[in-house]
Scaffold this motif. Structure first.
Motif, PDB file in Angstrom:
ATOM      1  N   ASN A 207       0.828  -1.209   0.000  1.00  0.00           N
ATOM      2  CA  ASN A 207       0.000   0.000   0.000  1.00  0.00           C
ATOM      3  C   ASN A 207       0.862   1.258   0.000  1.00  0.00           C
ATOM      4  O   ASN A 207       0.549   2.248  -0.653  1.00  0.00           O
ATOM      5  N   ARG A 208       1.969   1.210   0.741  1.00  0.00           N
ATOM      6  CA  ARG A 208       2.859   2.363   0.764  1.00  0.00           C
ATOM      7  C   ARG A 208       3.501   2.591  -0.600  1.00  0.00           C
ATOM      8  O   ARG A 208       3.642   3.734  -1.056  1.00  0.00           O
ATOM      9  N   GLN A 209       3.861   1.523  -1.259  1.00  0.00           N
ATOM     10  CA  GLN A 209       4.453   1.669  -2.591  1.00  0.00           C
ATOM     11  C   GLN A 209       3.430   2.217  -3.577  1.00  0.00           C
ATOM     12  O   GLN A 209       3.756   3.068  -4.411  1.00  0.00           O
ATOM     13  N   THR A 210       2.194   1.747  -3.475  1.00  0.00           N
ATOM     14  CA  THR A 210       1.136   2.265  -4.357  1.00  0.00           C
ATOM     15  C   THR A 210       0.897   3.739  -4.089  1.00  0.00           C
ATOM     16  O   THR A 210       0.721   4.546  -5.019  1.00  0.00           O
ATOM     17  N   LYS A 211       0.901   4.108  -2.810  1.00  0.00           N
ATOM     18  CA  LYS A 211       0.702   5.516  -2.443  1.00  0.00           C
ATOM     19  C   LYS A 211       1.833   6.380  -2.982  1.00  0.00           C
ATOM     20  O   LYS A 211       1.580   7.447  -3.572  1.00  0.00           O
ATOM     21  N   ASN A 212       3.081   5.953  -2.818  1.00  0.00           N
ATOM     22  CA  ASN A 212       4.212   6.720  -3.344  1.00  0.00           C
ATOM     23  C   ASN A 212       4.153   6.826  -4.871  1.00  0.00           C
ATOM     24  O   ASN A 212       4.529   7.855  -5.445  1.00  0.00           O
ATOM     25  N   LYS A 213       3.661   5.780  -5.495  1.00  0.00           N
ATOM     26  CA  LYS A 213       3.546   5.817  -6.947  1.00  0.00           C
ATOM     27  C   LYS A 213       2.545   6.877  -7.383  1.00  0.00           C
ATOM     28  O   LYS A 213       2.806   7.666  -8.305  1.00  0.00           O
ATOM     29  N   PHE A 214       1.387   6.931  -6.715  1.00  0.00           N
ATOM     30  CA  PHE A 214       0.380   7.930  -7.066  1.00  0.00           C
ATOM     31  C   PHE A 214       0.894   9.340  -6.812  1.00  0.00           C
ATOM     32  O   PHE A 214       0.718  10.243  -7.641  1.00  0.00           O
ATOM     33  N   PHE A 215       1.522   9.568  -5.651  1.00  0.00           N
ATOM     34  CA  PHE A 215       2.001  10.912  -5.326  1.00  0.00           C
ATOM     35  C   PHE A 215       3.154  11.322  -6.241  1.00  0.00           C
ATOM     36  O   PHE A 215       3.326  12.523  -6.516  1.00  0.00           O
ATOM     37  N   THR A 216       3.934  10.390  -6.708  1.00  0.00           N
ATOM     38  CA  THR A 216       4.976  10.725  -7.687  1.00  0.00           C
ATOM     39  C   THR A 216       4.367  11.203  -8.993  1.00  0.00           C
ATOM     40  O   THR A 216       4.820  12.194  -9.583  1.00  0.00           O
ATOM     41  N   GLU A 217       3.319  10.515  -9.430  1.00  0.00           N
ATOM     42  CA  GLU A 217       2.634  10.958 -10.647  1.00  0.00           C
ATOM     43  C   GLU A 217       1.972  12.317 -10.443  1.00  0.00           C
ATOM     44  O   GLU A 217       1.951  13.154 -11.355  1.00  0.00           O
ATOM     45  N   VAL A 218       1.446  12.542  -9.243  1.00  0.00           N
ATOM     46  CA  VAL A 218       0.843  13.850  -8.937  1.00  0.00           C
ATOM     47  C   VAL A 218       1.886  14.955  -9.014  1.00  0.00           C
ATOM     48  O   VAL A 218       1.648  16.033  -9.578  1.00  0.00           O
ATOM     49  N   THR A 219       3.081  14.708  -8.455  1.00  0.00           N
ATOM     50  CA  THR A 219       4.148  15.718  -8.480  1.00  0.00           C
ATOM     51  C   THR A 219       4.579  16.031  -9.907  1.00  0.00           C
ATOM     52  O   THR A 219       4.769  17.210 -10.267  1.00  0.00           O
TER      53      THR A 219
END
Length: 812
Positions: free
Chosen positions: A486-498
């Motif tokens: 879940n943490r990896q998925t979250k970091n992936k989404f926030f990276t795309e957001v950035t």
């Protein structure tokens, strides 16, 4: 008789069918109507000895005479019945008409059981049974309540119960299923259909009468909506059907006088119901044919489907209410005020739903409706959408919904060629992307690209590949147990957001540097500068330097200050290791300070204080002495032309710079001959303005400021606190410690006069009442004109004495 009545009142004992059959069989055998089981050997003897039972004589029932009845009844009962008959208190017997028959008194006759005899008695019994049924049908069942003990004794209380007549088949089916024995249309029976009041339109009605009728009709609607909503909240399982009735208030047209109020009440009631019933997670009911579910699972799935369908209908109705204010191509029809008010209500409901349940079903649909409203002409609508989206992005912990919002905003800005409101980009400042490092992400991508699939395949054997595959599966299971996936998925989404955020910002700087989005873009770059790739720093600084030069004069002072703030934000993080000379940016900041003046430029001063804190205060170790002199003098000059909160912010930075180095005390000397040369305030470069030859005379002026804190602050700086004098003692300032610890931005916000309040509050001055002196004009002066002249002179003298005793309490 009493025992029999008590026995009849009690519960009948339950007897099994076998036992009852044995009882009946025994009775019949005793009467001789049933033959018992006999052994076959003795059957012949029994047949010989059988003797027919003689017929039993029927009992003779004799009628009792009046004397016999009188003997059987006690004297007290006879008196009671006589009084009751005289008062005609037997309501049942009043309604029965008896047929008088000619019979002789005292005669005793046998009761015959022929078909033609006793017709009068049968008629009386039939009428009695009919009247008894009528009375029981009319009477409502009574239920005993708790007794009340009073002085007179114990008072028994009863209440009437409302019992609904259900069909026995329905009642039995509901009892067997374990459900409530209630009608499905209970709510429809509780509330009568609300219809318009019958008004005689032929007669004129006053305004007060119309308002009273509207209030009466509105109270009925309000009562019904409140009861339906509270019923759902009390028992959602059995009262889920109430949502259908509440949705009808949004779907069906209402009377003209309550056409806006009733849908608004229904919308807000449904909003509160759904906020209470909807779960935090997303419902995913996938119907799999051929799979039998348990009874509880099937019931739960049915309830979730009903709730989800009702929620979908609610959102559909809200979307229809929003349509009148949505801008369409070729739409020229005028907006109706009622439709506009309902549209605002719908936007408010959708905004609150998105904030309350951001991870529930149809959240993406709500985002699709709210994002275009950020650029709406109505300020109320755009503010509602902006507040909801900002709150969602601030509370979003998964990143999926933030990514969906960013995609919609990017498409909106791109489709309208950057001609949108600044609010569309200001909502991006609420994003939670502080921990995202794009440099680390890029390093991992480059490392992964070094070995392509073919090279990795050739560099490893078959055994190694199998082992690596098993190792990957094991790592995946371990990550699932630790919630690492879940943490990896979250970091992936926030990276795309950035990445998407900086794509929007860089496109605005490149394509529309003079648009209204520049302010929000620069604020966003300054806030998220630590997330930018180091390779992009040089290009970004070149763009910002070009904006600061402003050859066409289209960049405002605030934009220039924001550009400088962005530059120093970049240089304070990973950019510290870059070889960049910030001299030109200090020069631009020094020039912009002179353009901030009193008026509607308080926001410019706020940005300037933030820039000075980051560029001068935090980097004062890297600044030359001449530059510190110049910024100190310039801030003291700016403090003279600001409101008291801006003045306090400037003085705080001046105090901090003076406390940094003892060499800056030369500015507190009144003699200008100490420095070299002459101070030239119009020189734009802080290195060559020769500020060391100046003195801070502005502090002497601020000592007489109207605000008491400003006066104390100026006097505190002039006394040079915490600096050792020739005597070796430490001079203490006059500033309270709680104010001395506040930063420049805290002072600016705490003493902000925009809410028309003076902080601290001004106490009313105390007025002295001078002693009243009585002047006597000599009455012996016969000249009337001379007498008036003397009286006026005495009054002037009294006024002058009173004015001389007044004291100015503002400067005590």
């Amino acid at each position: 008789m009493k025992k029999a009545s008590k026995k009849s009142k009690g519960r009948s004992l339950k007897i099994s069918q076998v036992k009852r059959a044995n009882h009946i069989k025994t009775k019949l055998m005793k009467r001789g109507k049933l033959k018992g089981k006999v052994n076959k050997n003795h059957r012949a003897d029994i047949t010989r000895k059988t003797v027919k039972n003689p017929p039993r004589p029927e009992p003779v029932v004799e009628e009792l005479s009046d004397d016999d009845m009188k003997d059987m009844v006690e004297e007290g009962d006879v008196d009671f019945h006589r009084d009751a008959a005289a008062a005609k208190s037997y309501s049942l017997l009043k309604r029965i008409r008896f047929n008088k028959t000619s019979s002789e008194n005292g005669s005793r006759k046998k009761r015959s059981k022929g078909p033609g005899d006793g017709s009068d008695d049968e008629e009386v019994e039939e009428k009695y049974e009919e009247m008894r049924q009528d009375t029981h049908e009319d009477e409502a069942p009574q239920r005993d309540l708790l007794p009340i003990k009073t002085k007179e004794g114990i008072v028994r209380r009863t209440t009437t119960e409302m019992v609904k007549n259900l069909k026995p088949e329905i009642a039995v089916a509901r009892i067997e299923n374990g459900g409530p024995v209630e009608d499905e249309n209970e709510e429809e029976e509780e509330f009568e259909e609300i219809s318009e009041s019958k008004i005689d339109l032929s007669q004129p009605l006053s305004a007060a009468r119309l308002l009273a009728l509207r209030h009466e009709q509105l109270s009925k609607f309000r009562l019904r909506i409140g009861c339906l909503a509270s019923g759902v909240l009390e028992d959602p399982t059995s009262k889920i059907g109430n949502l259908k009735h509440l949705l009808a208030f949004l779907r069906e047209p209402q009377p003209t006088e309550v056409a806006v109020t009733v849908p608004r009440l229904a919308a807000f009631s449904l909003l509160e119901v759904f906020k209470d019933l909807l779960p935090e997670y997303q419902i995913k009911n996938v119907a799999e044919p051929g799979i039998k579910l348990k009874k509880d699972t099937l019931r739960l799935q049915t309830e979730e489907n009903l709730l989800l369908s009702s929620y979908k209908q609610y959102l559909t109705h809200l979307e229809k209410l929003i349509e009148p204010i949505v801008k369409r191509r070729g739409q020229t029809a005028k907006k109706v005020e009622q439709e506009t008010r309902l549209a605002v209500v719908a936007v408010q409901c959708m905004s609150q739903l998105l904030v309350a349940r951001p991870y529930f079903n149809f959240s993406a649909n709500i985002v699709r409706l709210l994002v275009p409203l950020l650029d709406h002409k109505m300020l109320e609508v755009s503010n509602l959408a902006a507040d909801a989206i900002s709150q969602v992005m601030k509370d979003d912990k998964k990143g999926e919904l933030s990514f969906e919002i960013l995609r919609r905003i990017n498409a909106l800005v791109k489709a309208r060629s950057h001609n949108v409101k600044p609010q569309c980009l200001k909502v991006l400042l609420a994003l939670r992307i502080k921990d995202i490092n794009l440099d680390k992400e890029r390093e991992l991508e480059t490392k992964h690209k070094k070995l392509n699939r073919k090279e990795r395949f050739l560099s490893s054997s078959k055994r190694d590949r199998k082992r690596a595959k098993r190792w990957d599966e094991l790592n995946k299971e371990l990550l699932e147990t630790k919630a690492e996936e879940n943490r990896q998925t979250k970091n992936k989404f926030f990276t795309e957001v950035t990445k998407l955020v900086f794509t929007i910002f860089f496109r605005v700087l490149k394509s529309a540097p003079t648009s209204a989005l520049l302010t929000a873009t620069l604020e966003g770059l300054a806030k998220f500068a630590h997330c930018i790739n180091v390779e992009m720093y040089h290009d970004l600084l070149a763009v910002l330097e070009r904006l600061l030069k402003d050859e066409d004069g289209q960049i405002s002072t605030k934009h220039k200050l924001l550009c400088v703030q962005t530059v120093f934000a970049i240089l304070s993080g990973h950019g510290e290791f870059l070889v960049i000379d910030p001299t030109s940016f200090y020069t631009q900041l020094f020039k912009c300070l002179f353009k901030i003046f009193l008026g509607n430029k308080q926001e410019d001063l706020k940005v300037a204080l933030q820039v000075l804190t980051n560029s001068v205060m935090k980097k004062r170790h890297h600044l030359s002495q001449q530059r510190l002199f110049a910024f100190t003098k310039r801030l003291a000059t700016v403090a003279l032309q600001q409101q008291h909160n801006g003045t306090l912010g400037c003085l705080q930075i001046v105090k901090s710079i003076l406390e940094f180095s003892r060499s800056l005390d030369i500015l507190l000397e009144p003699d200008n001959s100490v420095g070299q040369g002459v101070y030239m305030p119009l020189v734009e470069d802080p290195e060559y303005c020769n500020a060391g030859a100046a003195s801070l005379y502005e502090l002497l002026i601020l000592k007489d400021h109207y605000h008491p804190i400003v006066r104390d602050y100026a006097q505190h700086i002039l006394k040079r606190p915490h600096i050792e004098q020739e005597s070796g003692d430490i001079v203490s300032g006059v500033l309270p410690q709680r104010i001395e610890k506040l930063s420049a931005m805290e002072l600016f916000d705490q003493y902000d006069p925009s809410d028309v309040q003076f902080n601290p509050a001004i106490t009313a001055p105390f007025h002295f009442k001078p002693k009243q002196r009585v002047f006597f004009v000599p009455s012996n002066i016969r000249n009337v004109k001379m007498r008036h002249i003397i009286g006026d002179l005495m009054e002037d003298e009294e006024i002058e004495e009173g004015e001389s005793q007044n004291v100015d309490f503002y400067h005590l």
